[in-house]
Write a protein that holds these residues in place. Structure first.
Motif, PDB file in Angstrom:
ATOM      1  N   ALA A 142       0.829  -1.208   0.000  1.00  0.00           N
ATOM      2  CA  ALA A 142       0.000   0.000   0.000  1.00  0.00           C
ATOM      3  C   ALA A 142       0.861   1.256   0.000  1.00  0.00           C
ATOM      4  CB  ALA A 142      -0.925  -0.007   1.225  1.00  0.00           C
ATOM      5  N   ALA A 143       1.950   1.235   0.760  1.00  0.00           N
ATOM      6  CA  ALA A 143       2.840   2.399   0.793  1.00  0.00           C
ATOM      7  C   ALA A 143       3.505   2.609  -0.563  1.00  0.00           C
ATOM      8  CB  ALA A 143       3.886   2.221   1.887  1.00  0.00           C
ATOM      9  N   LEU A 144       4.041   1.522  -1.139  1.00  0.00           N
ATOM     10  CA  LEU A 144       4.733   1.654  -2.420  1.00  0.00           C
ATOM     11  C   LEU A 144       3.777   2.055  -3.535  1.00  0.00           C
ATOM     12  CD1 LEU A 144       7.183  -1.386  -2.272  1.00  0.00           C
ATOM     13  CD2 LEU A 144       7.801   1.042  -2.276  1.00  0.00           C
ATOM     14  N   SER A 145       2.516   1.687  -3.421  1.00  0.00           N
ATOM     15  CA  SER A 145       1.557   2.067  -4.463  1.00  0.00           C
ATOM     16  C   SER A 145       1.350   3.574  -4.515  1.00  0.00           C
ATOM     17  CB  SER A 145       0.213   1.365  -4.219  1.00  0.00           C
ATOM     18  OG  SER A 145      -0.434   1.876  -3.068  1.00  0.00           O
ATOM     19  N   ARG A 146       1.747   4.283  -3.457  1.00  0.00           N
ATOM     20  CA  ARG A 146       1.616   5.739  -3.424  1.00  0.00           C
ATOM     21  C   ARG A 146       2.889   6.445  -3.866  1.00  0.00           C
ATOM     22  NH1 ARG A 146      -0.273   4.390   1.775  1.00  0.00           N
ATOM     23  NH2 ARG A 146       1.419   5.562   2.782  1.00  0.00           N
ATOM     24  N   ALA A 147       3.945   5.689  -4.200  1.00  0.00           N
ATOM     25  CA  ALA A 147       5.201   6.297  -4.634  1.00  0.00           C
ATOM     26  C   ALA A 147       5.026   6.961  -5.996  1.00  0.00           C
ATOM     27  CB  ALA A 147       6.303   5.248  -4.698  1.00  0.00           C
ATOM     28  N   GLY A 149       6.682   7.080  -8.755  1.00  0.00           N
ATOM     29  CA  GLY A 149       6.972   6.357  -9.988  1.00  0.00           C
ATOM     30  C   GLY A 149       6.122   5.128 -10.212  1.00  0.00           C
ATOM     31  N   VAL A 150       5.228   4.827  -9.292  1.00  0.00           N
ATOM     32  CA  VAL A 150       4.400   3.626  -9.416  1.00  0.00           C
ATOM     33  C   VAL A 150       3.038   4.017  -9.969  1.00  0.00           C
ATOM     34  CG1 VAL A 150       3.348   1.711  -8.156  1.00  0.00           C
ATOM     35  CG2 VAL A 150       5.627   2.503  -7.533  1.00  0.00           C
ATOM     36  N   ARG A 151       2.788   3.643 -11.232  1.00  0.00           N
ATOM     37  CA  ARG A 151       1.584   4.101 -11.914  1.00  0.00           C
ATOM     38  C   ARG A 151       0.563   3.003 -12.158  1.00  0.00           C
ATOM     39  NH1 ARG A 151       5.745   7.021 -14.385  1.00  0.00           N
ATOM     40  NH2 ARG A 151       5.993   5.394 -15.966  1.00  0.00           N
ATOM     41  N   GLY A 152       0.867   1.804 -11.759  1.00  0.00           N
ATOM     42  CA  GLY A 152      -0.084   0.724 -11.993  1.00  0.00           C
ATOM     43  C   GLY A 152       0.403  -0.556 -11.349  1.00  0.00           C
ATOM     44  N   ILE A 153      -0.354  -1.634 -11.541  1.00  0.00           N
ATOM     45  CA  ILE A 153      -0.045  -2.892 -10.883  1.00  0.00           C
ATOM     46  C   ILE A 153       1.268  -3.475 -11.375  1.00  0.00           C
ATOM     47  CG2 ILE A 153      -1.286  -4.373 -12.507  1.00  0.00           C
ATOM     48  CD1 ILE A 153      -1.235  -4.665  -8.658  1.00  0.00           C
ATOM     49  N   ASP A 154       1.608  -3.288 -12.652  1.00  0.00           N
ATOM     50  CA  ASP A 154       2.873  -3.816 -13.162  1.00  0.00           C
ATOM     51  C   ASP A 154       4.055  -3.142 -12.476  1.00  0.00           C
ATOM     52  OD1 ASP A 154       1.524  -5.523 -14.834  1.00  0.00           O
ATOM     53  OD2 ASP A 154       1.733  -4.256 -16.614  1.00  0.00           O
ATOM     54  N   ASP A 155       3.981  -1.811 -12.343  1.00  0.00           N
ATOM     55  CA  ASP A 155       5.043  -1.090 -11.638  1.00  0.00           C
ATOM     56  C   ASP A 155       5.151  -1.563 -10.193  1.00  0.00           C
ATOM     57  OD1 ASP A 155       5.607   0.387 -13.879  1.00  0.00           O
ATOM     58  OD2 ASP A 155       4.595   2.208 -13.211  1.00  0.00           O
ATOM     59  N   LEU A 156       4.009  -1.739  -9.548  1.00  0.00           N
ATOM     60  CA  LEU A 156       4.012  -2.144  -8.145  1.00  0.00           C
ATOM     61  C   LEU A 156       4.645  -3.524  -7.980  1.00  0.00           C
ATOM     62  CD1 LEU A 156       3.223  -1.584  -5.233  1.00  0.00           C
ATOM     63  CD2 LEU A 156       0.947  -2.489  -5.732  1.00  0.00           C
ATOM     64  N   GLN A 157       4.313  -4.461  -8.858  1.00  0.00           N
ATOM     65  CA  GLN A 157       4.914  -5.791  -8.779  1.00  0.00           C
ATOM     66  C   GLN A 157       6.427  -5.722  -8.959  1.00  0.00           C
ATOM     67  OE1 GLN A 157       2.535  -7.880 -11.775  1.00  0.00           O
ATOM     68  NE2 GLN A 157       1.692  -9.169 -10.137  1.00  0.00           N
ATOM     69  N   GLN A 158       6.875  -4.903  -9.898  1.00  0.00           N
ATOM     70  CA  GLN A 158       8.307  -4.784 -10.156  1.00  0.00           C
ATOM     71  C   GLN A 158       9.036  -4.196  -8.948  1.00  0.00           C
ATOM     72  OE1 GLN A 158       9.262  -2.502 -13.620  1.00  0.00           O
ATOM     73  NE2 GLN A 158      11.448  -2.463 -13.205  1.00  0.00           N
TER      74      GLN A 158
END
Length: 244
Positions: A142-147, A149-158
């Motif tokens: 949840a925290a990283l999803s607010r970063a 550079g994270v624009r979607g689920i693919d970015d979050l997984q990476q």
């Protein structure tokens, strides 16, 4: 065998979803939490290799067969132990700012892993899905999803994969160094001093100029500083374009 229907087929019911066995009129009351806490204490003192159901039962003051009412095998016992350790991490990272949250979780994970050295041995395989592990994973994701550079689920997984790889590698390296120091009687500084003359001779050949720069000009940090620097490098990348 406990079996349940799941969307992807039949499977055994995880230990987390099985009810506690009914209380017995026995001198020693048991629960999965008590079993896990005792097993953690034994592993802290003697390592995972020395942990067995028989030794755990003796420590609890019960017969070995009674433990199988609570865990069906050693793998389930390890899952309970791992989740008990995640419970020590789960309270970290309640800052509203995403980066402060991730840093708090990562630093707490390091502290806990050094308190329970066997913990890092059980990381890196299949994900742990106990309640506390899921809570830590949810807070981190949840925290990283607010970063930025994270624009979607693919970015979050990476990003999650990169952060987890860093944590596992950093923790295992530090724990391995501690174990090596105990086994050899020489810490990393003593080891470096012992090999200093040899390394100087090799660097003086001029064949390793980049390594020479690292040795001579590079920062010589303690383990906590090294961990924080690596973590910062990961999180700095998260604030940029993760697609590049």
């Amino acid at each position: 065998m406990y079996v349940m229907d799941m969307p992807y087929g039949n499977g055994s019911v995880p230990v987390w979803e099985r009810p506690e066995p009914q209380a017995r009129a026995a001198p020693v009351p048991l629960s999965r939490a008590k079993i896990a806490a005792t097993a953690v204490r034994l592993a802290d003192a003697h390592g995972l290799d020395e942990l067995s159901v028989r030794k755990l039962a003796k420590e609890l003051g019960v017969g070995p067969m009674r433990l199988y009412d609570y865990v069906t095998n050693r793998a389930e016992l390890l899952e309970l132990m791992v989740d008990a350790v995640y419970g020590e991490i789960a309270g970290a990272g309640r800052d509203p700012e995403w980066r402060a949250t991730v840093v708090a979780i990562a630093r707490t994970t390091r502290t806990v892993a050094l308190d329970h050295e066997w913990f890092s041995d059980l990381l890196g395989g299949r994900p742990h899905l106990g309640p506390h592990a899921l809570a830590v994973g949810e807070s981190t994701a949840a925290a990283l999803s607010r970063a930025p550079g994270v624009r979607g689920i693919d970015d979050l997984q990476q990003v999650l994969g990169t952060l987890n790889a860093f944590l596992i590698g950093a923790l295992r390296r530090e724990v391995t160094e501690r174990r090596t120091a105990r086994a050899t009687g020489a810490d990393e500084s003593a080891w470096q001093r012992g090999l200093g003359p040899y390394l100087t001779r090799m660097l003086d050949t001029g064949r390793y100029p980049t390594i020479a720069r690292l040795v001579v000009d590079g920062a010589h940090l303690d383990p906590a500083e090294t961990f924080d620097r690596g973590l910062a490098a990961i999180l700095d990348g998260v604030t940029g374009d993760t697609r590049r």
